[in-house]
Scaffold this active site. Structure first.
Site, PDB file in Angstrom:
ATOM      1  N   VAL A 279      -5.962   4.952   2.474  1.00  0.00           N
ATOM      2  CA  VAL A 279      -6.033   5.155   3.922  1.00  0.00           C
ATOM      3  C   VAL A 279      -6.417   6.608   4.212  1.00  0.00           C
ATOM      4  O   VAL A 279      -5.845   7.544   3.644  1.00  0.00           O
ATOM      5  CB  VAL A 279      -4.685   4.817   4.606  1.00  0.00           C
ATOM      6  CG1 VAL A 279      -4.811   4.960   6.118  1.00  0.00           C
ATOM      7  CG2 VAL A 279      -4.237   3.403   4.244  1.00  0.00           C
TER       8      VAL A 279
ATOM      9  N   ASP B  39       6.946  -7.956   4.362  1.00  0.00           N
ATOM     10  CA  ASP B  39       7.073  -6.632   3.736  1.00  0.00           C
ATOM     11  C   ASP B  39       7.521  -5.589   4.756  1.00  0.00           C
ATOM     12  O   ASP B  39       6.993  -4.479   4.798  1.00  0.00           O
ATOM     13  CB  ASP B  39       5.748  -6.211   3.084  1.00  0.00           C
ATOM     14  CG  ASP B  39       5.929  -5.048   2.087  1.00  0.00           C
ATOM     15  OD1 ASP B  39       7.084  -4.802   1.660  1.00  0.00           O
ATOM     16  OD2 ASP B  39       4.926  -4.397   1.753  1.00  0.00           O
TER      17      ASP B  39
ATOM     18  N   LYS C 114      -8.744   2.222   6.471  1.00  0.00           N
ATOM     19  CA  LYS C 114      -8.195   1.659   5.234  1.00  0.00           C
ATOM     20  C   LYS C 114      -9.336   1.055   4.424  1.00  0.00           C
ATOM     21  O   LYS C 114      -9.984   0.108   4.862  1.00  0.00           O
ATOM     22  CB  LYS C 114      -7.154   0.581   5.575  1.00  0.00           C
ATOM     23  CG  LYS C 114      -6.419   0.011   4.369  1.00  0.00           C
ATOM     24  CD  LYS C 114      -5.416  -1.019   4.869  1.00  0.00           C
ATOM     25  CE  LYS C 114      -4.371  -1.348   3.849  1.00  0.00           C
ATOM     26  NZ  LYS C 114      -3.357  -2.275   4.384  1.00  0.00           N
TER      27      LYS C 114
ATOM     28  N   GLU D  45      -1.948   5.990   0.054  1.00  0.00           N
ATOM     29  CA  GLU D  45      -2.489   4.834  -0.656  1.00  0.00           C
ATOM     30  C   GLU D  45      -1.450   3.735  -0.672  1.00  0.00           C
ATOM     31  O   GLU D  45      -0.327   3.934  -1.143  1.00  0.00           O
ATOM     32  CB  GLU D  45      -2.877   5.224  -2.084  1.00  0.00           C
ATOM     33  CG  GLU D  45      -3.603   4.128  -2.824  1.00  0.00           C
ATOM     34  CD  GLU D  45      -4.260   4.642  -4.112  1.00  0.00           C
ATOM     35  OE1 GLU D  45      -4.752   3.800  -4.872  1.00  0.00           O
ATOM     36  OE2 GLU D  45      -4.267   5.857  -4.329  1.00  0.00           O
TER      37      GLU D  45
END
Length: 294
Positions: A18, A127, A33, A12
């Site tokens: 997912v 990210d 997802k 997750e």
């Protein structure tokens, strides 16, 4: 959703659950997802839209995870990705010791090619971290999870939130509250990832934002306007003060790394974002590391 048979839950993320699944007709294994809508009238979440847009822009790169399909399901949306066996965080976690230089170079080369492709298409990932770098059964690395990605404005006029990037990989300008930044935040994260590959554990494992800055300062020294003139313009510069600390030589932090690897690492972990080495210089900067894996 009827065309897929769910095989199990993979995990997750921040933006959805997912699952591993098999296409009923073709037998192809994929990662699904599921992105939930809080309320129908809210429409598709911004994170999902950004991820779809970014992945459409980067679909030609072998170093970015491939988005195969997008379809509605219930009160949400499902993104179908190529299935990847593992991620770089798991590779580091299960390594008996820090990875061999050939492995570090190989992973770094694939990462830089993916980042260079994103930046050439004006996408800032925001990210990058080992858990978002997926590894295939053949050892291919691909960048995933574009939920925080943004189309970059070359003139620097757009304002962004500084609350991006997982803390251990968050660039100093973000920790000082910058709302205007560029691809430099990804390049800092690449340096943190490289350091983790060389070290076998994170370089800057802060437990909160202030401690995160302390972790960085302990190794790189206290930033000054002389070294980083733009620091005085950052929103939180005057709110936080630290005792003067000199930088620690990287060879003391990573005693087993080669001088060439440390030199390259130092070119990513620079305070002024514009001085960080570009991902597009991948061939030149990796040449000094010696042979990688074929």
């Amino acid at each position: 959703m009827d065309q897929y048979c769910i095989l199990g839950r993979i995990g997750e993320g921040a933006h959805g659950v997912v699952f591993k699944a098999k296409h009923v007709e073709t037998g192809e294994i994929v990662a699904l997802k599921k992105v939930a809508l809080r309320r129908l009238e809210d429409g598709i979440p911004n994170q999902a839209l950004r991820e779809i847009k970014a992945l459409q822009e980067t679909e030609d790169s072998p170093y970015v995870v491939q988005l195969k399909a997008v379809f509605p399901h219930g009160a949400g949306l499902v993104l179908a990705f190529e299935f990847m066996l593992s991620d770089l965080a798991e590779v580091v976690r299960h390594a008996q010791r820090p990875l061999a230089q050939a492995h570090v170079k190989s992973y770094l080369q694939m990462l830089l090619k993916g980042v260079a492709f994103c930046h050439a298409n004006n996408i800032v990932h925001r990210d990058l971290k080992p858990a978002n770098l997926l590894i295939s059964s053949s050892g291919q690395l691909k960048i995933a999870d574009f939920g925080l990605a943004r189309i970059f404005s070359p003139d620097g006029s757009r304002l962004y939130t500084h609350q991006v990037a997982t803390r251990w990989y968050r660039a100093p300008e973000l920790l000082y509250g910058a709302c205007q930044y560029d691809q430099g935040v990804d390049l800092w994260a690449v340096g943190c990832i490289m350091g983790e590959l060389l070290n076998g554990s994170p370089l800057f494992p802060g437990e909160n934002d202030i401690e995160q800055l302390c972790c960085v300062l302990r190794i790189l020294g206290t930033p000054s306007p002389k070294v980083w003139p733009e620091i005085t313009e950052l929103p939180d510069y005057k709110k936080i003060s630290f005792k003067e600390q000199a930088p620690v030589p990287l060879e003391e932090v990573l005693p087993d790394a080669s001088p060439q690897a440390l030199d390259l690492l130092g070119q990513f972990l620079l305070y002024p974002p514009r001085q960080r080495i570009a991902a597009s210089q991948e061939s030149a900067c990796l040449g000094v590391l010696g042979p990688g894996l074929p």
